[in-house]
Enzyme design. Structure first.
Site, PDB file in Angstrom:
ATOM      1  N   THR B 187       0.945  -1.194   0.087  1.00  0.00           N
ATOM      2  CA  THR B 187      -0.153  -0.032  -0.099  1.00  0.00           C
ATOM      3  C   THR B 187       0.931   1.268   0.083  1.00  0.00           C
ATOM      4  O   THR B 187       1.282   1.700  -1.022  1.00  0.00           O
ATOM      5  CB  THR B 187      -0.973   0.120   1.180  1.00  0.00           C
ATOM      6  OG1 THR B 187      -0.199  -0.209   2.344  1.00  0.00           O
ATOM      7  CG2 THR B 187      -2.101  -1.059   1.213  1.00  0.00           C
ATOM      8  N   LYS B 213       3.899  -7.129   3.582  1.00  0.00           N
ATOM      9  CA  LYS B 213       3.935  -5.675   3.440  1.00  0.00           C
ATOM     10  C   LYS B 213       3.571  -5.107   4.807  1.00  0.00           C
ATOM     11  O   LYS B 213       3.102  -5.691   5.704  1.00  0.00           O
ATOM     12  CB  LYS B 213       2.981  -5.501   2.608  1.00  0.00           C
ATOM     13  CG  LYS B 213       1.336  -5.910   2.969  1.00  0.00           C
ATOM     14  CD  LYS B 213       0.082  -4.888   2.918  1.00  0.00           C
ATOM     15  CE  LYS B 213       0.456  -3.632   3.613  1.00  0.00           C
ATOM     16  NZ  LYS B 213      -0.680  -2.610   4.051  1.00  0.00           N
ATOM     17  N   THR B 224      -1.641  -2.129   8.004  1.00  0.00           N
ATOM     18  CA  THR B 224      -1.860  -3.438   7.960  1.00  0.00           C
ATOM     19  C   THR B 224      -0.635  -4.177   7.535  1.00  0.00           C
ATOM     20  O   THR B 224       0.046  -3.847   6.841  1.00  0.00           O
ATOM     21  CB  THR B 224      -2.943  -4.009   7.133  1.00  0.00           C
ATOM     22  OG1 THR B 224      -4.466  -3.604   7.558  1.00  0.00           O
ATOM     23  CG2 THR B 224      -2.841  -5.395   6.732  1.00  0.00           C
ATOM     24  N   GLU B 306       6.686   4.220   9.207  1.00  0.00           N
ATOM     25  CA  GLU B 306       6.448   5.602   8.881  1.00  0.00           C
ATOM     26  C   GLU B 306       7.240   6.511   9.453  1.00  0.00           C
ATOM     27  O   GLU B 306       7.369   6.719  10.734  1.00  0.00           O
ATOM     28  CB  GLU B 306       4.940   5.815   9.083  1.00  0.00           C
ATOM     29  CG  GLU B 306       4.152   5.036   8.485  1.00  0.00           C
ATOM     30  CD  GLU B 306       2.714   5.026   8.964  1.00  0.00           C
ATOM     31  OE1 GLU B 306       1.894   4.782   8.114  1.00  0.00           O
ATOM     32  OE2 GLU B 306       2.376   5.512  10.240  1.00  0.00           O
ATOM     33  N   ASN B 429       0.584  11.048   8.972  1.00  0.00           N
ATOM     34  CA  ASN B 429      -0.403  10.401   9.764  1.00  0.00           C
ATOM     35  C   ASN B 429      -1.654  11.484  10.062  1.00  0.00           C
ATOM     36  O   ASN B 429      -2.696  11.412  10.487  1.00  0.00           O
ATOM     37  CB  ASN B 429      -0.281   9.778  11.112  1.00  0.00           C
ATOM     38  CG  ASN B 429       0.328   8.438  10.806  1.00  0.00           C
ATOM     39  OD1 ASN B 429      -0.479   7.663   9.865  1.00  0.00           O
ATOM     40  ND2 ASN B 429       1.493   7.960  11.106  1.00  0.00           N
ATOM     41  N   SER B 434      -8.669  13.105   2.437  1.00  0.00           N
ATOM     42  CA  SER B 434      -9.035  13.070   1.213  1.00  0.00           C
ATOM     43  C   SER B 434      -8.365  13.686   0.080  1.00  0.00           C
ATOM     44  O   SER B 434      -7.238  14.345   0.374  1.00  0.00           O
ATOM     45  CB  SER B 434     -10.629  13.583   1.163  1.00  0.00           C
ATOM     46  OG  SER B 434     -10.600  14.963   1.670  1.00  0.00           O
TER      47      SER B 434
END
Lengths: 434, 434
Positions: B187, B213, B224, B306, B429, B434
């Protein structure tokens, strides 16, 4: 210029600007954006206790850094402390002294600048030296002298700088100096924290006044929370202690800035009895007033959370038990993913589902209801059909937010308060210590 | 210009630059600085299993987003999954199917772009539809079709886009396409993750190859972790399952990026038996090789954490029990104060003391020893007399760090891996979804 080069250059510019910003803000202590609008409250005189603060130069020059509270004979002292297994010598000493004979009065002496934590046997020696000296000068028995220290850890406390100022402290004692005491216990707090309440009981007035510090972080220590509350109510120590414990569970134990726990957290509550109003653990009016003062101070600690720009209330209802509700609420309040989403004003309800799922407490996906403020966001295992992303996005722009979760399982409930996780938190805590 | 004005202006500049940086990096997926230097490994062919990947446009166009692994009859499948109470429909379905009759083979189908989590009853319908279609096209019984989904949560999975590609997937099946599968499950991972091992058992070679992943985060979902490992060893399912469970406890269960747990975490291990080499839960050589592959993949997930710039190993020894050691190690690895100190290259051992104290596991302040790498920092309840701050500061500049703690209480030990907490984490984060 290629895209990669541009990104690299931008990163370097951000880094340089951040460094400049950090050095510009280091000693300015800008007041936090969430600070109470009304400023520090007017503190009433609590009969039976006097206060003083001095500049002892424990670590920094030119600021008040030691406070003394001297309580009259008969004052009951209750306390709650960090549960840390590495708690400081001061905390261990205070815990031993709770419940000792109140007939000789009590003294509370607090320094900022050095936490006296993780200083081996030296730490115990410093506590002993301070207690002996305070006892000698004030006439309060040594087993009624309570100490706290907050500031840098792992460095030997120069306790002689404190004991050298005891005469000056004694001379300065004043029933009206609680505001000065609130300033003397600050470390990187951006504002002093105080709260007051008055309550009528049997036609007479009982007063409560409290001060707190936290949860700033300064090179190189950890966020210690210290709270001192004084009242002129007349109440036996066991009653005071049980009430304090219960109320701590719904106030200070339900706030979280970053889930880390200090080695020095201390809350002392002194009841002088000077009002002559007798109170027990069952006196609801007093309990309510004390609860209000504690909750007010607890909220101020969150509002001064490092880098905080949003104040968040997490309400959990319908859990299998109150304990389960608290577990869910803390999982939500401590989740870095939720705290960063709040910082980014992102109505990311999926992360709330995630936090509920990971908490370990009982949950049924298809019974969960989630609300942001009054907006119904998710129910029956999916996003609500009436929910529009724009509603959530608009709500998240508020400075104060309420995230509500109903588990649909039982009657358990809990409320927890926290703040967002921002670049400011990283900046404050990743700065090099020296 | 006044100081306050200057600070305000600098803040605005940082904010503007960050926004520019965010928009410049959004779709570039710069490889993380901690990525393995050697890149993606050459994957050996594992006899008995073939792979394919396609572009199904589940969410984004122009990238591989669905992978299929088709295992020969007799393949044992073991699995471990998230413990989340809000786990996805896919996870619940996989858990039910473990241990079913292997004589019809097995299929594993994974999509990225949509996690199918918190989609109510629709999620279960999507899983059912995909499994039915895969069973029909491949001839594998429906109770041997395992699915995973990762990506945006709370949106209905357009499973028809996946089933429409099953013919193409079947046509593309190839024993050498595991690298393509590794890319299809990404992702916001900044690099594909693979690890391999070969081990000689009884004069024959057994091969193991795995892909993973995690732990990227993409609008608007959660990190995930998905892992798929394949071997040609011949091993009964109960043995494979018990070995997988044990090894997960010392690999994937001991990594943490931010303490948050996904609703979809899945690890599936398929043993085709094609090598003809019989293995049991007691075959140490195989266990060691499998452990190495799992640990390698687990470390790669942390390395892609991250915003991570430092890879940190936390070693705890001398605890009262292994469970206590793990509790201490996770308290250290998850502490935001320690993770920000690491980001700032600050040898802040006081925060390590704090984390030990708050973990809830047994500790005695005066018996704790703390080391940064080989440098003795603290012992006997205080900083080591030989420790110099410059040593610690120099050590913290390394990209890979080891923080060791000995509790001095018993034989319990644990090792946990994590990364630092940086502005990058906040940026990723807190960005609006959007």
């Amino acid at each position: 210029m290629g895209k990669k080069k541009k990104i690299k250059k931008l990163r370097e510019q951000v880094k340089a600007l951040e460094a400049e910003l950090a050095s510009a803000t280091t000693h300015t202590h800008d007041v936090a954006p969430l600070a109470p609008k009304g400023g520090f409250p007017d503190m009433p005189v609590i009969e039976g206790v006097r206060f003083a603060a001095v500049q002892a130069g424990v670590r920094y020059k030119g600021r008040y850094d030691v406070m003394l509270a001297l309580c009259d004979p008969g004052t009951s002292i209750a306390g709650v402390f960090t549960r840390s297994a590495t708690r400081s010598a001061n905390v261990l000493d205070c815990q031993e002294k709770l419940g000792s004979d109140p007939s000789g009065g009590a003294a509370i002496i607090v320094n900022s600048g050095n936490s006296n934590a993780f200083t081996g046997r030296h730490g115990e020696g410093s506590v002993k030296a301070i207690c002996e000296a305070v006892a000698k000068i004030t006439g309060v028995p040594e087993n009624r002298v309570f100490t706290s220290s907050t500031g840098v850890i792992g460095e030997r406390l120069p306790h002689d700088r404190i004991t050298a100022k005891l005469d000056a402290l004694k001379d300065a004692l004043d029933p009206g100096a609680l505001d000065l005491a609130a300033r003397a216990i600050m470390t990187t707090d951006t504002f002093p924290k105080g709260a007051v309440a008055e309550v009528e009981i049997g036609g007479k007035t009982v007063k409560i006044a409290g001060i707190a510090k936290g949860s700033g972080m300064i090179a190189p220590d950890m966020a210690t929370m210290l709270v001192y509350i004084f009242t002129d109510a007349k109440i036996a120590q066991p009653d005071l202690q049980s009430m304090l414990g219960e109320l701590t569970n719904v106030t200070f134990n339900n706030i979280t800035v970053d889930s880390d726990t200090s080695t020095s957290d201390t809350l002392l509550l002194a009841a002088t009895g000077a009002s002559g109003v007798e109170v027990t653990a069952k006196t609801d009016a007093f309990r309510t007033a004390l609860h209000d003062v504690m909750l007010n101070l607890a909220h101020q600690v969150v509002r001064d959370g490092e880098g905080a720009t949003k104040f968040v209330e997490v309400r959990v209802t319908g859990a299998a038990s109150d304990a389960d509700a608290r577990t869910h609420a803390l999982a939500i309040a401590n989740s870095p993913l939720i705290k960063t989403a709040v910082a980014g004003e992102d109505p990311n309800w999926g992360r709330v589902v995630m936090a509920i799922g990971k908490s370990g407490a009982a949950a049924d996906r298809d019974l969960i209801t989630i609300r942001f403020g009054d907006i119904l966001v998710a129910e029956k295992g999916w996003v609500s059909p009436d929910y529009r992303e724009e509603q959530g996005a608009a709500y998240m722009k508020n400075e104060e937010l309420v995230i509500s979760v109903d588990l649909g399982l039982g009657d358990g409930e809990a409320v927890v308060w926290t703040c967002d996780l921002t670049h400011g938190y990283i900046q404050i805590n990743a700065d090099y210590r020296s």
